[in-house]
Design a protein around this motif. Structure first.
Motif, PDB file in Angstrom:
ATOM      1  N   TRP A  64     -51.117  78.544 -57.722  1.00 47.06           N
ATOM      2  CA  TRP A  64     -51.095  77.997 -56.359  1.00 47.06           C
ATOM      3  C   TRP A  64     -51.261  76.473 -56.406  1.00 47.06           C
ATOM      4  O   TRP A  64     -50.520  75.746 -55.739  1.00 47.06           O
ATOM      5  CB  TRP A  64     -52.216  78.619 -55.525  1.00 47.06           C
ATOM      6  CG  TRP A  64     -52.436  77.852 -54.257  1.00 47.06           C
ATOM      7  CD1 TRP A  64     -51.739  77.968 -53.086  1.00 47.06           C
ATOM      8  CD2 TRP A  64     -53.380  76.794 -54.047  1.00 47.06           C
ATOM      9  NE1 TRP A  64     -52.192  77.055 -52.161  1.00 47.06           N
ATOM     10  CE2 TRP A  64     -53.209  76.319 -52.733  1.00 47.06           C
ATOM     11  CE3 TRP A  64     -54.365  76.207 -54.844  1.00 47.06           C
ATOM     12  CZ2 TRP A  64     -53.967  75.290 -52.195  1.00 47.06           C
ATOM     13  CZ3 TRP A  64     -55.121  75.185 -54.314  1.00 47.06           C
ATOM     14  CH2 TRP A  64     -54.929  74.736 -53.003  1.00 47.06           C
ATOM     15  N   PHE A  65     -52.238  76.001 -57.168  1.00 46.84           N
ATOM     16  CA  PHE A  65     -52.521  74.566 -57.231  1.00 46.84           C
ATOM     17  C   PHE A  65     -51.316  73.786 -57.730  1.00 46.84           C
ATOM     18  O   PHE A  65     -50.929  72.773 -57.139  1.00 46.84           O
ATOM     19  CB  PHE A  65     -53.738  74.310 -58.135  1.00 46.84           C
ATOM     20  CG  PHE A  65     -54.071  72.855 -58.260  1.00 46.84           C
ATOM     21  CD1 PHE A  65     -54.813  72.215 -57.281  1.00 46.84           C
ATOM     22  CD2 PHE A  65     -53.647  72.111 -59.349  1.00 46.84           C
ATOM     23  CE1 PHE A  65     -55.118  70.860 -57.380  1.00 46.84           C
ATOM     24  CE2 PHE A  65     -53.943  70.762 -59.465  1.00 46.84           C
ATOM     25  CZ  PHE A  65     -54.690  70.139 -58.473  1.00 46.84           C
ATOM     26  N   ARG A 102     -57.833  85.770 -61.150  1.00 44.52           N
ATOM     27  CA  ARG A 102     -58.163  84.726 -60.177  1.00 44.52           C
ATOM     28  C   ARG A 102     -57.853  83.338 -60.726  1.00 44.52           C
ATOM     29  O   ARG A 102     -57.373  82.465 -60.005  1.00 44.52           O
ATOM     30  CB  ARG A 102     -59.630  84.831 -59.760  1.00 44.52           C
ATOM     31  CG  ARG A 102     -59.865  86.051 -58.907  1.00 44.52           C
ATOM     32  CD  ARG A 102     -61.284  86.178 -58.469  1.00 44.52           C
ATOM     33  NE  ARG A 102     -61.432  87.391 -57.674  1.00 44.52           N
ATOM     34  CZ  ARG A 102     -62.590  87.887 -57.312  1.00 44.52           C
ATOM     35  NH1 ARG A 102     -63.717  87.277 -57.634  1.00 44.52           N
ATOM     36  NH2 ARG A 102     -62.649  88.991 -56.602  1.00 44.52           N
ATOM     37  N   TYR A 103     -58.132  83.110 -61.993  1.00 44.68           N
ATOM     38  CA  TYR A 103     -57.832  81.830 -62.639  1.00 44.68           C
ATOM     39  C   TYR A 103     -56.330  81.547 -62.575  1.00 44.68           C
ATOM     40  O   TYR A 103     -55.904  80.464 -62.182  1.00 44.68           O
ATOM     41  CB  TYR A 103     -58.324  81.872 -64.092  1.00 44.68           C
ATOM     42  CG  TYR A 103     -58.006  80.628 -64.885  1.00 44.68           C
ATOM     43  CD1 TYR A 103     -58.892  79.563 -64.911  1.00 44.68           C
ATOM     44  CD2 TYR A 103     -56.831  80.524 -65.611  1.00 44.68           C
ATOM     45  CE1 TYR A 103     -58.606  78.411 -65.641  1.00 44.68           C
ATOM     46  CE2 TYR A 103     -56.533  79.386 -66.337  1.00 44.68           C
ATOM     47  CZ  TYR A 103     -57.424  78.331 -66.346  1.00 44.68           C
ATOM     48  OH  TYR A 103     -57.127  77.199 -67.062  1.00 44.68           O
ATOM     49  N   GLU A 142     -54.000  82.956 -60.609  1.00 48.54           N
ATOM     50  CA  GLU A 142     -53.538  82.820 -59.230  1.00 48.54           C
ATOM     51  C   GLU A 142     -53.878  81.440 -58.668  1.00 48.54           C
ATOM     52  O   GLU A 142     -53.043  80.805 -58.019  1.00 48.54           O
ATOM     53  CB  GLU A 142     -54.143  83.911 -58.349  1.00 48.54           C
ATOM     54  CG  GLU A 142     -53.560  85.277 -58.627  1.00 48.54           C
ATOM     55  CD  GLU A 142     -54.356  86.407 -57.977  1.00 48.54           C
ATOM     56  OE1 GLU A 142     -55.303  86.130 -57.201  1.00 48.54           O
ATOM     57  OE2 GLU A 142     -54.035  87.569 -58.271  1.00 48.54           O
ATOM     58  N   TYR A 143     -55.106  80.968 -58.904  1.00 50.37           N
ATOM     59  CA  TYR A 143     -55.505  79.662 -58.393  1.00 50.37           C
ATOM     60  C   TYR A 143     -54.658  78.551 -58.996  1.00 50.37           C
ATOM     61  O   TYR A 143     -54.141  77.689 -58.282  1.00 50.37           O
ATOM     62  CB  TYR A 143     -56.989  79.377 -58.663  1.00 50.37           C
ATOM     63  CG  TYR A 143     -57.323  77.941 -58.333  1.00 50.37           C
ATOM     64  CD1 TYR A 143     -57.490  77.536 -57.013  1.00 50.37           C
ATOM     65  CD2 TYR A 143     -57.405  76.975 -59.339  1.00 50.37           C
ATOM     66  CE1 TYR A 143     -57.737  76.206 -56.694  1.00 50.37           C
ATOM     67  CE2 TYR A 143     -57.657  75.652 -59.024  1.00 50.37           C
ATOM     68  CZ  TYR A 143     -57.828  75.274 -57.710  1.00 50.37           C
ATOM     69  OH  TYR A 143     -58.062  73.955 -57.413  1.00 50.37           O
ATOM     70  N   HIS A 144     -54.492  78.559 -60.300  1.00 55.53           N
ATOM     71  CA  HIS A 144     -53.775  77.460 -60.944  1.00 55.53           C
ATOM     72  C   HIS A 144     -52.279  77.506 -60.633  1.00 55.53           C
ATOM     73  O   HIS A 144     -51.645  76.447 -60.525  1.00 55.53           O
ATOM     74  CB  HIS A 144     -54.080  77.420 -62.440  1.00 55.53           C
ATOM     75  CG  HIS A 144     -55.459  76.910 -62.706  1.00 55.53           C
ATOM     76  ND1 HIS A 144     -55.794  75.586 -62.625  1.00 55.53           N
ATOM     77  CD2 HIS A 144     -56.608  77.565 -62.982  1.00 55.53           C
ATOM     78  CE1 HIS A 144     -57.086  75.432 -62.866  1.00 55.53           C
ATOM     79  NE2 HIS A 144     -57.595  76.626 -63.082  1.00 55.53           N
TER      80      HIS A 144
END
Length: 80
Positions: free
Chosen positions: A45-46, A38-39, A41-43
């Protein structure tokens, strides 16, 4: 292929992690893998969103000040 790694974590955080993993029926390793996924994937995307915003700004694709004010007002924010 999987590889082993280690991290240092304070005992209180480790206890919280273990309690959550147990509640979810997971091992500590599985819980950490989900968290790292999740970390990442989020970063990813960001950072892609930031790059897209920079590209849009460089190309002049930006909201007009009136559009920004209207949106912020709709959200209940007063710019004064």
């Amino acid at each position: 292929m999987t590889r082993t790694t280690s991290i240092r974590m304070d005992e209180a955080k480790l206890n919280r992690l273990d309690a959550l993993a147990q509640t979810m029926g997971q091992s500590r390793g599985k819980a950490l893998n989900v968290a790292v996924d999740r970390y990442i994937e989020y970063h990813e995307w960001f950072l892609a969103a930031v790059d897209k915003g920079i590209e849009d700004a460089d190309q002049g694709r930006m909201a007009a000040p009136e559009q920004v004010r209207a949106t912020l007002t709709k959200w209940g924010l007063d710019l004064g």
